[in-house]
Design an enzyme around this catalytic site. Sequence first.
Site, PDB file in Angstrom:
ATOM      1  N   ARG A  45       0.952  -1.090   0.003  1.00  0.00           N
ATOM      2  CA  ARG A  45       0.194  -0.154   0.019  1.00  0.00           C
ATOM      3  C   ARG A  45       0.907   1.163   0.068  1.00  0.00           C
ATOM      4  O   ARG A  45       1.929   1.271   0.405  1.00  0.00           O
ATOM      5  CB  ARG A  45      -1.015   0.121   1.338  1.00  0.00           C
ATOM      6  CG  ARG A  45      -1.819  -1.248   1.143  1.00  0.00           C
ATOM      7  CD  ARG A  45      -3.178  -0.623   0.237  1.00  0.00           C
ATOM      8  NE  ARG A  45      -4.295  -1.524   0.357  1.00  0.00           N
ATOM      9  CZ  ARG A  45      -4.539  -2.354  -0.713  1.00  0.00           C
ATOM     10  NH1 ARG A  45      -3.695  -2.723  -1.870  1.00  0.00           N
ATOM     11  NH2 ARG A  45      -5.452  -3.241  -0.787  1.00  0.00           N
ATOM     12  N   HIS A  59      -1.411   0.127  -9.797  1.00  0.00           N
ATOM     13  CA  HIS A  59      -2.117  -0.759  -8.989  1.00  0.00           C
ATOM     14  C   HIS A  59      -2.662  -1.952  -9.656  1.00  0.00           C
ATOM     15  O   HIS A  59      -4.070  -2.227  -9.614  1.00  0.00           O
ATOM     16  CB  HIS A  59      -3.159   0.222  -8.198  1.00  0.00           C
ATOM     17  CG  HIS A  59      -3.612  -0.549  -6.816  1.00  0.00           C
ATOM     18  ND1 HIS A  59      -3.635   0.179  -5.795  1.00  0.00           N
ATOM     19  CD2 HIS A  59      -3.777  -1.681  -6.616  1.00  0.00           C
ATOM     20  CE1 HIS A  59      -3.816  -0.551  -4.771  1.00  0.00           C
ATOM     21  NE2 HIS A  59      -3.867  -1.731  -5.344  1.00  0.00           N
TER      22      HIS A  59
HETATM   23  P1  NDP Z   1      -2.583 -11.994   4.507  1.00  0.00           P
HETATM   24  O1  NDP Z   1      -3.379 -11.178   5.459  1.00  0.00           O
HETATM   25  O2  NDP Z   1      -2.766 -13.267   3.967  1.00  0.00           O
HETATM   26  O3  NDP Z   1      -0.888 -11.999   4.845  1.00  0.00           O
HETATM   27  C1  NDP Z   1      -0.369 -10.775   5.401  1.00  0.00           C
HETATM   28  C2  NDP Z   1       1.078 -11.342   5.713  1.00  0.00           C
HETATM   29  O4  NDP Z   1       1.873  -9.961   6.314  1.00  0.00           O
HETATM   30  C3  NDP Z   1       1.254 -12.436   6.951  1.00  0.00           C
HETATM   31  O5  NDP Z   1       2.260 -13.198   6.691  1.00  0.00           O
HETATM   32  C4  NDP Z   1       1.416 -11.557   8.269  1.00  0.00           C
HETATM   33  O6  NDP Z   1       2.291 -12.275   9.084  1.00  0.00           O
HETATM   34  C5  NDP Z   1       2.247 -10.515   7.641  1.00  0.00           C
HETATM   35  N1  NDP Z   1       2.175  -9.289   8.642  1.00  0.00           N
HETATM   36  C6  NDP Z   1       1.181  -8.582   9.139  1.00  0.00           C
HETATM   37  N2  NDP Z   1       1.802  -7.582   9.872  1.00  0.00           N
HETATM   38  C7  NDP Z   1       3.097  -7.836   9.875  1.00  0.00           C
HETATM   39  C8  NDP Z   1       4.082  -7.082  10.950  1.00  0.00           C
HETATM   40  N3  NDP Z   1       3.643  -6.087  11.578  1.00  0.00           N
HETATM   41  N4  NDP Z   1       5.323  -7.444  10.688  1.00  0.00           N
HETATM   42  C9  NDP Z   1       5.779  -8.705   9.789  1.00  0.00           C
HETATM   43  N5  NDP Z   1       4.629  -9.205   9.114  1.00  0.00           N
HETATM   44  C10 NDP Z   1       3.403  -8.787   9.061  1.00  0.00           C
HETATM   45  O7  NDP Z   1      -2.295 -10.782   3.165  1.00  0.00           O
HETATM   46  P2  NDP Z   1      -2.569 -10.912   1.808  1.00  0.00           P
HETATM   47  O8  NDP Z   1      -1.334 -11.768   1.447  1.00  0.00           O
HETATM   48  O9  NDP Z   1      -3.798 -11.470   1.104  1.00  0.00           O
HETATM   49  O10 NDP Z   1      -2.385  -9.502   0.987  1.00  0.00           O
HETATM   50  C11 NDP Z   1      -1.046  -8.839   1.564  1.00  0.00           C
HETATM   51  C12 NDP Z   1      -1.328  -7.362   1.148  1.00  0.00           C
HETATM   52  O11 NDP Z   1      -1.069  -7.231  -0.510  1.00  0.00           O
HETATM   53  C13 NDP Z   1      -2.788  -6.806   1.164  1.00  0.00           C
HETATM   54  O12 NDP Z   1      -3.146  -6.453   2.366  1.00  0.00           O
HETATM   55  C14 NDP Z   1      -2.644  -5.646   0.220  1.00  0.00           C
HETATM   56  O13 NDP Z   1      -2.427  -4.325   0.847  1.00  0.00           O
HETATM   57  C15 NDP Z   1      -1.665  -5.862  -0.735  1.00  0.00           C
HETATM   58  N6  NDP Z   1      -2.304  -6.445  -2.087  1.00  0.00           N
HETATM   59  C16 NDP Z   1      -2.130  -5.620  -3.073  1.00  0.00           C
HETATM   60  C17 NDP Z   1      -2.641  -6.033  -4.383  1.00  0.00           C
HETATM   61  C18 NDP Z   1      -2.287  -4.909  -5.631  1.00  0.00           C
HETATM   62  O14 NDP Z   1      -2.870  -4.883  -6.645  1.00  0.00           O
HETATM   63  N7  NDP Z   1      -1.293  -3.905  -5.392  1.00  0.00           N
HETATM   64  C19 NDP Z   1      -3.586  -6.880  -4.726  1.00  0.00           C
HETATM   65  C20 NDP Z   1      -3.685  -7.849  -3.384  1.00  0.00           C
HETATM   66  C21 NDP Z   1      -2.911  -7.491  -2.365  1.00  0.00           C
HETATM   67  P3  NDP Z   1       1.460 -13.506   9.817  1.00  0.00           P
HETATM   68  O15 NDP Z   1       1.579 -14.659   8.727  1.00  0.00           O
HETATM   69  O16 NDP Z   1       2.494 -13.800  10.826  1.00  0.00           O
HETATM   70  O17 NDP Z   1       0.211 -13.147  10.293  1.00  0.00           O
END
Ligand code: NDP
Length: 309
Positions: free
Chosen positions: A224, A272
């Site tokens: 983001r 995006h």
């Molecule tokens: P998920 O919720 O499946 O995964 C999020 C990951 O981030 C998890 O592994 C989580 O850790 C980790 N995480 C969260 N907070 C922290 C932190 N403070 N420190 C370290 N690791 C952290 O999300 P998705 O994979 O589905 O999507 C991720 C992001 O990708 C979305 O939120 C969005 O922002 C972006 N996205 C962008 C798109 C685009 O077109 N540009 C399309 C789709 C997504 P843990 O596994 O330990 O919980």
Amino acid sequence: MAILCLLHQAYGKKLIGAIREGLPDEDIREWPEAGNPDDIEICMIFRMSPGFLAPYKNLKLISATGAGVDHYLLDPEFPRHLPLVRVVDESFAARMADYVLSWVMFHHRDIAHYLDAQKRREWAFKVMRPASEVTIGVMGLGQMGALTAKRLASLGYDVRGWARTPHEIDGVECFAGEAGFGSFLTKTEILINLLPLTPETRGILSSGTFDRMPKGGVLISAGRGGHMVEADIIAALNDGQLRAATIDAFQKEPVPQDHPFWDTSGLYVTPHCSSTASLETIVDSFAGNVRRFRAGEPLLNIVDYAQGY
Ligand code: NDP
């Protein structure tokens, strides 16, 4: 009781049509034709203004149309006592992995160098480095990050991943939490951002992070805009701490015409586009949860409000 949908205009009438086909027994209304607000029990929303959900007093379930949910949680009036579900699907993650892999190879094989050389009619051979010598660090190991990390590892790259909690992924060295962040960064020369935007991850793409990577690194961010300290990215590119950056999501979209990102050398802007869920994925994911909700069964892919993703 009815379902109200406020969808991305890019889908035109196709998505609402597909949702109606997927849920033929439901009363599905497309905003702004909500009818009596008291009828609305389920909302599927792409983007909304603050307080958008306030009129729907009988609301019981909210669904996102994509993976990221940060914009919902920024609304102080968002009804956090209700479940919010999001879209999770392997084909959605595979599209993201394709995007990241394309740019990893672009940067690893220095395609920009050859494109520039051709413009000068110059035969500019460069010695290549094998993938095994290139260390890639994937931030976020959820649906997007885990598949991306696995695919990069299968191509022979030296891959490491970082998440909030410990993970085990074949062929990927995993690090967790604040304590593991420094070790994760020390060897990472191509940094991939696939984190959700939360209070903890806001501003993570800053000089404090880049300075812990080897000099001349690369950033690929499909997270983001709020993850970026924009001035730090420009400074890191200008002073060579980063040699290139590909960025897909921004604070303000479209990126304003006068934004310095357009002219920063080594910075690649994409609109995006890194991954969007297909109509089938969105409909299957939503219809599945609506059926579970009607049957009183546990919902899938519920957002954890405490963690913010
Ligand atoms: P998920 O919720 O499946 O995964 C999020 C990951 O981030 C998890 O592994 C989580 O850790 C980790 N995480 C969260 N907070 C922290 C932190 N403070 N420190 C370290 N690791 C952290 O999300 P998705 O994979 O589905 O999507 C991720 C992001 O990708 C979305 O939120 C969005 O922002 C972006 N996205 C962008 C798109 C685009 O077109 N540009 C399309 C789709 C997504 P843990 O596994 O330990 O919980």
